[in-house]
Design a protein around this motif. Structure first.
Motif, short mmCIF file in Angstrom:
data_model
loop_
_atom_site.label_atom_id
_atom_site.label_comp_id
_atom_site.label_asym_id
_atom_site.label_seq_id
_atom_site.Cartn_x
_atom_site.Cartn_y
_atom_site.Cartn_z
N GLU A 40 -59.01 -36.30 19.41
CA GLU A 40 -60.15 -36.78 20.33
C GLU A 40 -60.23 -35.69 21.55
N TYR A 41 -61.47 -35.27 21.45
CA TYR A 41 -61.81 -34.32 22.68
C TYR A 41 -62.82 -34.83 23.50
N SER A 42 -62.62 -34.77 24.82
CA SER A 42 -63.54 -35.10 25.82
C SER A 42 -64.63 -33.91 26.22
N SER A 43 -65.80 -34.27 26.40
CA SER A 43 -66.60 -33.26 26.74
C SER A 43 -67.95 -33.85 27.56
N ALA A 44 -68.55 -33.04 28.36
CA ALA A 44 -69.81 -33.25 29.20
C ALA A 44 -70.78 -33.84 28.53
N THR A 45 -71.02 -33.43 27.25
CA THR A 45 -72.38 -33.72 26.61
C THR A 45 -72.10 -34.36 25.07
N GLY A 46 -73.06 -34.88 24.81
CA GLY A 46 -72.99 -35.76 23.48
C GLY A 46 -73.44 -37.14 23.76
N ASN A 47 -72.82 -37.98 22.98
CA ASN A 47 -73.00 -39.53 22.93
C ASN A 47 -72.21 -40.04 24.36
N PRO A 48 -72.97 -40.81 24.97
CA PRO A 48 -72.44 -41.44 26.04
C PRO A 48 -71.24 -42.34 25.67
N TYR A 49 -69.93 -42.11 26.40
CA TYR A 49 -68.87 -43.18 26.19
C TYR A 49 -68.46 -43.76 27.53
N TYR A 50 -68.02 -43.02 28.17
CA TYR A 50 -67.36 -43.54 29.60
C TYR A 50 -68.37 -43.19 30.76
N PRO A 51 -68.80 -44.56 31.55
CA PRO A 51 -69.36 -44.15 32.62
C PRO A 51 -68.32 -43.47 33.80
N ILE A 52 -68.81 -42.51 34.32
CA ILE A 52 -67.81 -41.95 35.29
C ILE A 52 -67.75 -42.44 36.39
N PRO A 53 -66.60 -42.99 37.03
CA PRO A 53 -66.39 -44.01 38.04
C PRO A 53 -66.04 -43.24 39.40
N ARG A 54 -67.48 -42.91 40.00
CA ARG A 54 -67.32 -42.31 41.22
C ARG A 54 -68.47 -43.06 42.14
N ALA A 55 -67.93 -43.11 43.40
CA ALA A 55 -68.98 -43.79 44.40
C ALA A 55 -70.36 -43.44 44.11
N ASP A 56 -70.77 -42.12 44.22
CA ASP A 56 -72.05 -41.58 44.23
C ASP A 56 -72.84 -42.06 42.59
N ASN A 57 -72.06 -42.12 41.53
CA ASN A 57 -72.58 -42.60 40.35
C ASN A 57 -72.79 -44.07 40.54
N GLN A 58 -72.09 -44.88 41.25
CA GLN A 58 -72.43 -46.21 41.24
C GLN A 58 -73.69 -46.60 42.16
N ALA A 59 -73.82 -45.77 43.14
CA ALA A 59 -74.89 -45.84 43.82
C ALA A 59 -76.22 -45.60 43.17
N VAL A 60 -76.26 -44.78 42.26
CA VAL A 60 -77.54 -44.35 41.54
C VAL A 60 -77.50 -45.71 40.65
N TYR A 61 -76.47 -46.32 39.88
CA TYR A 61 -76.59 -47.25 39.02
C TYR A 61 -77.11 -48.68 39.90
N LYS A 62 -76.86 -48.78 41.32
CA LYS A 62 -77.30 -49.75 41.89
C LYS A 62 -78.81 -49.85 41.91
N GLN A 63 -79.42 -48.62 41.94
CA GLN A 63 -80.82 -48.44 42.17
C GLN A 63 -81.49 -49.02 40.76
N TYR A 64 -80.72 -48.61 39.74
CA TYR A 64 -81.15 -49.16 38.37
C TYR A 64 -81.01 -50.58 38.35
N GLU A 65 -79.77 -51.03 38.76
CA GLU A 65 -79.74 -52.71 38.64
C GLU A 65 -80.64 -53.47 39.28
N ALA A 66 -81.03 -52.90 40.47
CA ALA A 66 -82.29 -53.60 41.28
C ALA A 66 -83.37 -53.72 40.61
N LEU A 67 -83.64 -52.62 39.69
CA LEU A 67 -84.85 -52.79 38.95
C LEU A 67 -84.58 -53.68 37.77
N ALA A 68 -83.46 -53.65 37.30
CA ALA A 68 -83.31 -54.46 36.17
C ALA A 68 -83.37 -55.87 36.46
N ASP A 69 -82.93 -56.30 37.75
CA ASP A 69 -82.70 -57.63 37.95
C ASP A 69 -84.22 -58.29 38.45
#
Ligand code: FAD
Length: 399
Positions: free
Chosen positions: A327-356
């Motif tokens: 098993e190799y990790s990489s930056a490109t390809g199929n999305p597997y693991y969300p990268i848990p950083r505060a800045d990514n969560q902030a972007v997700y929150k914007q999408y979540e608001a649209l989804a809601d």
């Protein structure tokens, strides 16, 4: 002719293709479109058809059901997990009961060894690990706890690095965590949220089970067979190798369950949510057993892969050959693991608001809610979504 309109979710000038067209007057082709046939989608499709009597179209852009839990027989006839090893474990009786409608189980307790300093030692770190690494003979929990306490460093906890060093000290951190995390995430632990390793599961006992859940097992005939049983219902049509954008233009539906990437649904308007991707190099070897346990981790940055899995040890299959994957990790390809950083969560929150704000679309699962979930958690999330959704889409009695 019946008036046909797009789902009323988004402003008219929006670039997003609404998920499905719904006829205002005529009966839609399907009551529900479920996008994605992984745990989230299959659970909802099954509940909606079998409990609510809804007509469901279940699609996936892959050529198979099962999502990332998909398993298949390789050329040698060995059952492998195409997208990496999946071990089912849960503390929820409800979820076990639910999935047990579709599979029998093979009891299996997962054990992982880490290859460090020419040794194979249990991970999570336990007394055996410490004794093996340092040539010690710590006899009981108290001695092991004292050993760890003497190494743990007091520090303010902000990052993953802080979490681990505060628990086990610098040396164990560097031996077991630093390189593995850097390979896995492409980031140093000092750059990752403390939530990634919120708690380092370190044991002072010699219990070497990877998971401690009350129920740990593998589906007896594999995940794919279980998924096939879940979606085998007169009211469920399954279309594979189909993207939802293609379906959206030819099918009318009452409600959409979307289990794909939420940023993709909204055409990445706030930017792409970053994912860590994986590559698997699958091999078959002419030997019955390749390694002592199903999974061996390689924490050192001297090896490019993060772990090797030997599938027969998960499934119990008897075969004169054995199949493994690097098993190799990489930056490109199929999305597997969300990268848990505060800045990514902030972007997700914007999408979540649209989804809601979309009453006719439910976002469920790891990609649609941008969160790493275990399989049982996704099933739990899907069952909860069903309970919430059912009254809204005209289901009276909820099983
Ligand atoms: P998925 O399984 O990803 O299913 C989503 C599906 O939607 C996919 O099949 C995708 O093709 C489809 N899709 C997406 N977009 C579209 C579109 N636009 N049109 C059509 N189809 C679309 N969990 C455990 O409990 N135990 C484990 O041991 C374990 N091991 C894991 C190992 C690895 C390497 C990884 C990455 C995860 C592991 N997990 C494990 C987590 C587990 O994989 C997830 O919990 C589970 O697969 C999530 O199910 P899901 O339905 O949310 O997503």
């Amino acid at each position: 002719a019946a008036e046909v309109r797009r789902q009323p979710a988004l402003p008219a000038n929006d670039v997003v293709t609404a998920p499905a067209i719904r006829s205002a007057n005529a009966r839609p082709d399907y009551d529900v479109l479920v996008v994605g046939a992984g745990f989230a989608g299959a659970t909802l499709a099954e509940r909606l058809a079998s409990q609510a009597g809804k007509r469901v179209l279940l699609i996936d852009r892959r050529e198979h059901v099962g999502g990332n839990a998909y398993d298949e027989h390789d050329a040698a006839g060995i059952l492998i997990h195409r997208y990496g090893p999946h071990i089912f474990h849960t503390n929820s009786d409800e979820i076990v009961q639910y999935l047990s409608k579709f599979t029998k189980w093979r009891p299996y307790e997962h054990r992982v060894l880490a290859a460090v300093r020419d040794k194979l030692l249990p991970i999570p770190i336990n007394r055996t690990t410490i004794n093996g690494l340092y040539g010690l003979d710590l006899q009981d929990d108290d001695q092991a706890a004292a050993f760890l306490a003497a190494r743990a460093e007091r520090r303010e906890i902000r990052t993953s690095e802080d979490v681990v060093i505060a628990a086990v000290g610098q040396e164990l951190y560097e031996t077991f965590f630093r390189g593995y995390t850097r390979k896995q995430w492409g980031l140093d632990p000092s750059e990752l949220d403390k939530s990634v390793t919120a708690r380092v599961p370190t044991r002072t006992s010699i219990d070497d089970r990877y998971f401690l859940d009350s129920f740990q097992a593998m589906p007896l005939d594999g995940y794919t067979r279980m998924f096939e049983n879940m979606v085998d219902h007169d009211l469920i049509d399954v279309e594979l190798g189909v993207d939802f954008r293609d379906v959206a233009n030819r099918v009318t539906v009452g409600h959409t369950i979307f289990t794909g990437p939420v940023d993709e649904y909204f055409d990445h308007r706030f930017g792409a949510l970053p994912y860590r991707c994986l590559d698997f190099q699958h091999e078959t070897h002419d030997m019955e057993r390749f390694q002592p346990v199903a999974v061996v981790n390689y924490p050192s940055e001297d090896t490019p892969f993060t772990r090797i899995t030997e599938y027969k040890q998960l499934t119990g299959q008897v075969h004169r050959q054995t199949s493994i994957s690097y098993e190799y990790s990489s930056a490109t390809g199929n999305p597997y693991y969300p990268i848990p950083r505060a800045d990514n969560q902030a972007v997700y929150k914007q999408y979540e608001a649209l989804a809601d704000a979309l009453p006719d679309v439910s976002f469920v699962g790891r990609l649609a809610t941008y969160k790493y979930y275990n399989m049982d958690q996704v099933v739990g999330q899907a069952l909860a979504t069903y309970r919430r959704l059912a009254p809204r889409i005209g289901v009276k009695a909820i099983a």
